[in-house]
Scaffold this motif. Structure first.
Motif, PDB file in Angstrom:
ATOM      1  N   ASP A   1      11.703 -19.736 -21.832  1.00 45.73           N
ATOM      2  CA  ASP A   1      12.973 -18.221 -20.867  1.00 45.73           C
ATOM      3  C   ASP A   1      11.677 -17.662 -19.311  1.00 45.73           C
ATOM      4  O   ASP A   1      12.594 -17.466 -18.959  1.00 45.73           O
ATOM      5  CB  ASP A   1      13.546 -17.841 -22.340  1.00 45.73           C
ATOM      6  N   ALA A   2      11.461 -17.803 -19.525  1.00 42.26           N
ATOM      7  CA  ALA A   2      10.398 -16.913 -18.575  1.00 42.26           C
ATOM      8  C   ALA A   2      10.334 -18.026 -17.513  1.00 42.26           C
ATOM      9  O   ALA A   2      10.601 -17.805 -15.866  1.00 42.26           O
ATOM     10  CB  ALA A   2       9.135 -17.056 -18.879  1.00 42.26           C
ATOM     11  N   CYS A   3      10.018 -19.316 -17.370  1.00 43.79           N
ATOM     12  CA  CYS A   3       9.980 -20.288 -16.908  1.00 43.79           C
ATOM     13  C   CYS A   3      11.706 -20.289 -15.560  1.00 43.79           C
ATOM     14  O   CYS A   3      11.912 -20.533 -14.693  1.00 43.79           O
ATOM     15  CB  CYS A   3       9.969 -21.831 -17.505  1.00 43.79           C
ATOM     16  N   LEU A   4      12.770 -20.118 -16.731  1.00 42.58           N
ATOM     17  CA  LEU A   4      14.074 -20.664 -16.487  1.00 42.58           C
ATOM     18  C   LEU A   4      14.320 -19.380 -16.137  1.00 42.58           C
ATOM     19  O   LEU A   4      15.094 -19.496 -14.845  1.00 42.58           O
ATOM     20  CB  LEU A   4      15.134 -20.955 -17.559  1.00 42.58           C
ATOM     21  N   TYR A   5      13.944 -17.934 -15.923  1.00 39.16           N
ATOM     22  CA  TYR A   5      14.450 -16.996 -15.765  1.00 39.16           C
ATOM     23  C   TYR A   5      13.644 -17.163 -13.801  1.00 39.16           C
ATOM     24  O   TYR A   5      14.498 -16.159 -12.446  1.00 39.16           O
ATOM     25  CB  TYR A   5      13.550 -15.749 -16.087  1.00 39.16           C
ATOM     26  N   ASP A   6      12.344 -17.353 -14.103  1.00 41.24           N
ATOM     27  CA  ASP A   6      12.202 -17.711 -12.002  1.00 41.24           C
ATOM     28  C   ASP A   6      12.239 -18.574 -11.766  1.00 41.24           C
ATOM     29  O   ASP A   6      12.933 -17.941 -10.533  1.00 41.24           O
ATOM     30  CB  ASP A   6      10.374 -17.835 -12.692  1.00 41.24           C
ATOM     31  N   ALA A   7      11.773 -19.751 -12.067  1.00 38.39           N
ATOM     32  CA  ALA A   7      13.038 -21.573 -11.541  1.00 38.39           C
ATOM     33  C   ALA A   7      14.558 -21.150 -11.355  1.00 38.39           C
ATOM     34  O   ALA A   7      14.463 -21.679 -10.054  1.00 38.39           O
ATOM     35  CB  ALA A   7      12.591 -21.971 -11.918  1.00 38.39           C
ATOM     36  N   ARG A   8      15.380 -20.691 -12.300  1.00 40.93           N
ATOM     37  CA  ARG A   8      16.838 -20.501 -11.713  1.00 40.93           C
ATOM     38  C   ARG A   8      17.032 -22.120 -10.872  1.00 40.93           C
ATOM     39  O   ARG A   8      17.826 -22.021  -9.763  1.00 40.93           O
ATOM     40  CB  ARG A   8      17.433 -19.723 -10.823  1.00 40.93           C
ATOM     41  N   PRO A   9      16.720 -22.760 -12.318  1.00 44.41           N
ATOM     42  CA  PRO A   9      16.680 -24.006 -11.168  1.00 44.41           C
ATOM     43  C   PRO A   9      18.525 -24.744 -11.334  1.00 44.41           C
ATOM     44  O   PRO A   9      19.085 -24.857 -12.074  1.00 44.41           O
ATOM     45  CB  PRO A   9      16.157 -25.125 -12.553  1.00 44.41           C
ATOM     46  N   HIS A  10      18.589 -25.442 -10.367  1.00 45.58           N
ATOM     47  CA  HIS A  10      19.920 -26.489 -10.119  1.00 45.58           C
ATOM     48  C   HIS A  10      19.239 -27.984 -11.533  1.00 45.58           C
ATOM     49  O   HIS A  10      20.002 -28.597 -12.190  1.00 45.58           O
ATOM     50  CB  HIS A  10      19.631 -27.197  -8.883  1.00 45.58           C
ATOM     51  N   ILE A  11      18.034 -28.884 -11.182  1.00 42.31           N
ATOM     52  CA  ILE A  11      17.577 -29.369 -11.567  1.00 42.31           C
ATOM     53  C   ILE A  11      16.212 -29.534 -12.720  1.00 42.31           C
ATOM     54  O   ILE A  11      15.590 -28.580 -12.279  1.00 42.31           O
ATOM     55  CB  ILE A  11      17.350 -30.095 -10.689  1.00 42.31           C
ATOM     56  N   LEU A  12      16.421 -29.516 -14.025  1.00 41.57           N
ATOM     57  CA  LEU A  12      15.210 -29.735 -14.624  1.00 41.57           C
ATOM     58  C   LEU A  12      14.116 -30.764 -15.029  1.00 41.57           C
ATOM     59  O   LEU A  12      15.297 -31.696 -15.676  1.00 41.57           O
ATOM     60  CB  LEU A  12      15.799 -28.894 -16.075  1.00 41.57           C
ATOM     61  N   HIS A  13      13.282 -30.830 -13.885  1.00 40.21           N
ATOM     62  CA  HIS A  13      12.330 -32.275 -15.036  1.00 40.21           C
ATOM     63  C   HIS A  13      11.287 -32.085 -15.341  1.00 40.21           C
ATOM     64  O   HIS A  13      10.900 -30.934 -15.423  1.00 40.21           O
ATOM     65  CB  HIS A  13      11.604 -32.665 -13.109  1.00 40.21           C
ATOM     66  N   PHE A  14      10.804 -33.203 -16.905  1.00 41.21           N
ATOM     67  CA  PHE A  14      10.234 -32.552 -17.548  1.00 41.21           C
ATOM     68  C   PHE A  14       9.667 -33.940 -17.579  1.00 41.21           C
ATOM     69  O   PHE A  14       9.874 -35.131 -17.740  1.00 41.21           O
ATOM     70  CB  PHE A  14      10.578 -32.543 -19.046  1.00 41.21           C
ATOM     71  N   SER A  15       7.933 -33.565 -17.726  1.00 44.87           N
ATOM     72  CA  SER A  15       6.544 -34.784 -17.326  1.00 44.87           C
ATOM     73  C   SER A  15       5.714 -34.502 -19.210  1.00 44.87           C
ATOM     74  O   SER A  15       5.663 -33.484 -19.388  1.00 44.87           O
ATOM     75  CB  SER A  15       5.668 -34.968 -16.310  1.00 44.87           C
ATOM     76  N   GLY A  16       6.059 -35.424 -19.096  1.00 41.31           N
ATOM     77  CA  GLY A  16       4.096 -35.597 -20.710  1.00 41.31           C
ATOM     78  C   GLY A  16       5.047 -36.734 -21.606  1.00 41.31           C
ATOM     79  O   GLY A  16       5.712 -37.368 -21.388  1.00 41.31           O
ATOM     80  N   HIS A  17       4.382 -36.391 -23.030  1.00 45.10           N
ATOM     81  CA  HIS A  17       4.822 -37.386 -24.175  1.00 45.10           C
ATOM     82  C   HIS A  17       6.264 -37.237 -24.996  1.00 45.10           C
ATOM     83  O   HIS A  17       6.969 -35.909 -24.745  1.00 45.10           O
ATOM     84  CB  HIS A  17       3.887 -37.113 -25.057  1.00 45.10           C
ATOM     85  N   GLY A  18       6.954 -38.303 -25.005  1.00 43.99           N
ATOM     86  CA  GLY A  18       7.912 -38.057 -26.617  1.00 43.99           C
ATOM     87  C   GLY A  18       8.353 -38.683 -27.546  1.00 43.99           C
ATOM     88  O   GLY A  18       7.146 -39.768 -27.333  1.00 43.99           O
ATOM     89  N   THR A  19       8.693 -38.292 -28.521  1.00 45.04           N
ATOM     90  CA  THR A  19       8.452 -38.939 -29.755  1.00 45.04           C
ATOM     91  C   THR A  19       9.045 -40.056 -30.128  1.00 45.04           C
ATOM     92  O   THR A  19      10.509 -40.342 -29.135  1.00 45.04           O
ATOM     93  CB  THR A  19       8.373 -38.553 -30.822  1.00 45.04           C
ATOM     94  N   ALA A  20       8.924 -40.762 -31.273  1.00 47.78           N
ATOM     95  CA  ALA A  20      10.070 -42.095 -31.393  1.00 47.78           C
ATOM     96  C   ALA A  20      11.228 -41.716 -31.527  1.00 47.78           C
ATOM     97  O   ALA A  20      12.540 -42.268 -31.425  1.00 47.78           O
ATOM     98  CB  ALA A  20       9.713 -43.128 -32.536  1.00 47.78           C
ATOM     99  N   GLY A  21      12.270 -40.305 -31.633  1.00 46.08           N
ATOM    100  CA  GLY A  21      13.308 -39.455 -32.356  1.00 46.08           C
ATOM    101  C   GLY A  21      13.903 -38.963 -30.631  1.00 46.08           C
ATOM    102  O   GLY A  21      14.751 -38.647 -30.791  1.00 46.08           O
TER     103      GLY A  21
END
Length: 228
Positions: free
Chosen positions: A98-118
């Motif tokens: 929520d803090a990140c979203l309040y700060d950036a107020r983004p149009h695009i959200l980009h996540f980088s990292g690991h994901g699970t098989a699910g």
């Protein structure tokens, strides 16, 4: 002439399940920079408006190291001097969202990292280890901040999360299976090259995946879902 004829047909009641507003919204989805359509919709021109991108990175200590720094350098390099403004947050925990979203107020959200098989993404817990976050839980957090233009999930198996996230985003991009570091870098570079040039994410995605095969990366590693 086409749009005038289409509007006249709808106004005459030929398609009662539709409306001028629906037609205009669909036209803007395909031609987001068209000044005439924007004026009809009562929206300001987007030619010089910012496109804010919130880049979230998580590197849990119990998982293999990824080249996340290199990926974000690609985003910064490709968007420099454009109307795209990236904000980068690293070692992200669930309670940071929520803090990140309040700060950036983004149009695009980009996540980088690991994901699970699910199809879950892995954030970090207080000990720096993996904290899985599913699409439904992520959608609930994002819904409080308004609809996004796009969500890009640069982690393995995240195509499974795409459809639920259409509830809060016009476009969702994910990986169909395992995602190799070098392919993630190539894809990110060409995706944001298109976005920086003013293309909608769906078109930038098509261009980026078209380039991948010549770079030794199978384009089917990536998948896209668009809201109806």
């Amino acid at each position: 002439m086409y749009w005038r004829a289409a509007c006249r047909t709808i106004a005459d009641g030929a398609f009662p399940e539709s409306s001028i507003a629906v037609l205009l919204r669909e036209a803007l989805r395909h031609y987001p920079g068209n000044a005439a359509l924007l004026a009809l919709a009562g929206e300001p021109s987007r030619q010089n408006s910012e496109v804010r991108v919130l880049c979230l990175a998580a590197q849990p200590g119990d998982k293999a190291r990824l080249r996340l720094g290199a990926e974000y350098r690609e985003i910064v390099r490709e968007t420099r001097g454009s109307r795209v403004v990236p904000t980068i947050r690293q070692a992200v925990q669930y309670e940071d969202l929520d803090a990140c979203l309040y700060d950036a107020r983004p149009h695009i959200l980009h996540f980088s990292g690991h994901g699970t098989a699910g199809g879950e993404i892995l954030l970090e817990d207080h000990g720096g280890f993996g904290h899985p976050l599913g699409a439904a839980a992520l959608a609930r957090v994002l819904a409080a901040f308004g609809r996004l233009s796009a969500i890009v999930l640069g982690s393995c198996h995240t195509a499974a999360a795409a459809r639920p996230l259409l509830a809060v985003s016009d476009v969702v991009v994910g990986a169909s299976g395992p995602l190799h570091d070098i392919c993630a870098l190539h894809f990110t570079r060409h995706l944001y090259r298109g976005v920086a040039a003013g293309e909608p994410v769906a078109r930038a995605f098509a261009a980026a995946t078209a380039v991948l095969d010549g770079l030794g990366c199978p384009p089917h590693e990536f998948a896209i879902e668009e809201a109806a």
